[in-house]
Design a protein around this motif. Structure first.
Motif, PDB file in Angstrom:
ATOM      1  N   ALA A  16       0.790  -1.075  -0.087  1.00  0.00           N
ATOM      2  CA  ALA A  16       0.045   0.121   0.129  1.00  0.00           C
ATOM      3  C   ALA A  16       0.803   1.209  -0.161  1.00  0.00           C
ATOM      4  CB  ALA A  16      -0.939   0.098   1.160  1.00  0.00           C
ATOM      5  N   ALA A 165      -7.512  -6.044   0.018  1.00  0.00           N
ATOM      6  CA  ALA A 165      -8.076  -4.401   0.497  1.00  0.00           C
ATOM      7  C   ALA A 165      -7.173  -3.426   0.940  1.00  0.00           C
ATOM      8  CB  ALA A 165      -9.275  -4.784   1.494  1.00  0.00           C
ATOM      9  N   ILE A 166      -6.106  -3.866   1.730  1.00  0.00           N
ATOM     10  CA  ILE A 166      -5.150  -2.965   2.454  1.00  0.00           C
ATOM     11  C   ILE A 166      -4.307  -2.505   1.606  1.00  0.00           C
ATOM     12  CG2 ILE A 166      -3.369  -2.701   4.177  1.00  0.00           C
ATOM     13  CD1 ILE A 166      -5.178  -4.608   5.906  1.00  0.00           C
ATOM     14  N   SER A 169      -5.589  -0.075  -1.167  1.00  0.00           N
ATOM     15  CA  SER A 169      -6.410   1.143  -0.585  1.00  0.00           C
ATOM     16  C   SER A 169      -5.741   2.629  -0.936  1.00  0.00           C
ATOM     17  CB  SER A 169      -6.305   1.083   1.097  1.00  0.00           C
ATOM     18  OG  SER A 169      -5.134   1.027   1.520  1.00  0.00           O
ATOM     19  N   THR A 170      -4.219   2.459  -1.019  1.00  0.00           N
ATOM     20  CA  THR A 170      -3.864   3.903  -1.413  1.00  0.00           C
ATOM     21  C   THR A 170      -3.823   4.335  -2.833  1.00  0.00           C
ATOM     22  OG1 THR A 170      -1.767   2.619  -1.645  1.00  0.00           O
ATOM     23  CG2 THR A 170      -2.124   3.646   0.812  1.00  0.00           C
ATOM     24  N   ALA A 172      -6.847   2.981  -4.427  1.00  0.00           N
ATOM     25  CA  ALA A 172      -8.276   3.115  -4.644  1.00  0.00           C
ATOM     26  C   ALA A 172      -8.920   4.246  -3.874  1.00  0.00           C
ATOM     27  CB  ALA A 172      -8.750   1.773  -3.797  1.00  0.00           C
ATOM     28  N   ILE A 173      -8.432   4.776  -2.763  1.00  0.00           N
ATOM     29  CA  ILE A 173      -8.774   6.106  -2.055  1.00  0.00           C
ATOM     30  C   ILE A 173      -8.885   7.112  -2.832  1.00  0.00           C
ATOM     31  CG2 ILE A 173      -8.704   7.278  -0.080  1.00  0.00           C
ATOM     32  CD1 ILE A 173      -7.830   4.816   1.495  1.00  0.00           C
TER      33      ILE A 173
END
Length: 223
Positions: A16, A165-166, A169-170, A172-173
């Motif tokens: 991430a 998911a983790i 995340s960086t 996706a967010i």
């Protein structure tokens, strides 16, 4: 299963906290084809993470399974080797960091992001997440942890889902946030881009050092 989740969390964070793909995603969000390229990149990024961790989970599941309290020398040796490779990558990253006012070197392909199509962005995301040496080592280490833990198929799928998911995340967010409120996100994304460009190598060197030591420690503990 909680022990497995705890062991793969640092590895997922290692993927991430990868400045280069975040920088690439930001550049795509600031490009003329922001929506198509950023979504394509995100899909490829997630797909690469999933393929890597699933592949190594399946490979590790065929290793000899010992009791929960027994040593696992094969899995332990693999973890130690992966940890050493992560330390070597940390040294390489540290040596490549810019000093003083020196400009950080970025991959040449970033110059073509403004003209990139959604399909090419997807392929780029897959390559950066699934075939990048650092991320591949993280995925391999996570797969060894999951595959050698003797989990059921459902538990393994759950652990892979948490890892993915983790790890994603960086990327996706910012993509989701920008698509939801593009006008408000432009300035913060530019500021984040500037910081990441200058601190990319230092962030990755420290991160790889910490995770490499942790993976080696887990490997030693498997004997």
């Amino acid at each position: 299963m909680t022990d497995v989740i705890g062991e793969i969390l640092p590895l997922a964070l290692g993927v991430a906290i990868s400045p280069i793909p975040v920088i690439a995603a930001i550049l795509m969000l600031l490009s003329p084809k922001a929506k198509g390229t950023s979504l394509g990149f995100l899909v490829g990024w997630v797909l690469g993470i999933v393929v890597a961790v699933v592949l190594f989970t399946l490979l590790s599941s065929v290793l000899p399974q010992d009791g929960a309290d027994e040593s696992q020398p094969i899995a332990g040796t693999i973890k130690i080797v992966l940890g050493v490779l992560l330390l070597l990558l940390a040294v390489k990253q540290w040596r490549s960091r810019p000093t003083g006012d020196e400009e950080a070197a970025l991959p040449k392909w970033m110059a073509a992001i403004d003209t990139m199509t959604a399909g090419r962005a997807l392929v780029l995301g897959f390559l950066l997440s699934g075939l990048n040496p650092k991320n591949l080592l993280m995925g391999a280490a996570a797969g060894v942890v999951i595959g050698s833990a003797g989990l059921s198929a459902g538990q393994s799928a759950g652990a892979i889902l948490v890892y993915t998911a983790i790890a994603a995340s960086t990327v996706a967010i910012p993509v989701i946030a920008y698509l939801a409120a593009s006008a408000r996100m432009a300035a913060p994304l530019r500021a984040l881009h500037t910081w990441l460009v200058h601190n990319n190598a230092t962030v990755m060197a420290v991160l790889l050092l910490v995770i490499g030591v942790a993976v080696i420690g887990k490997g030693i503990g498997s004997f």
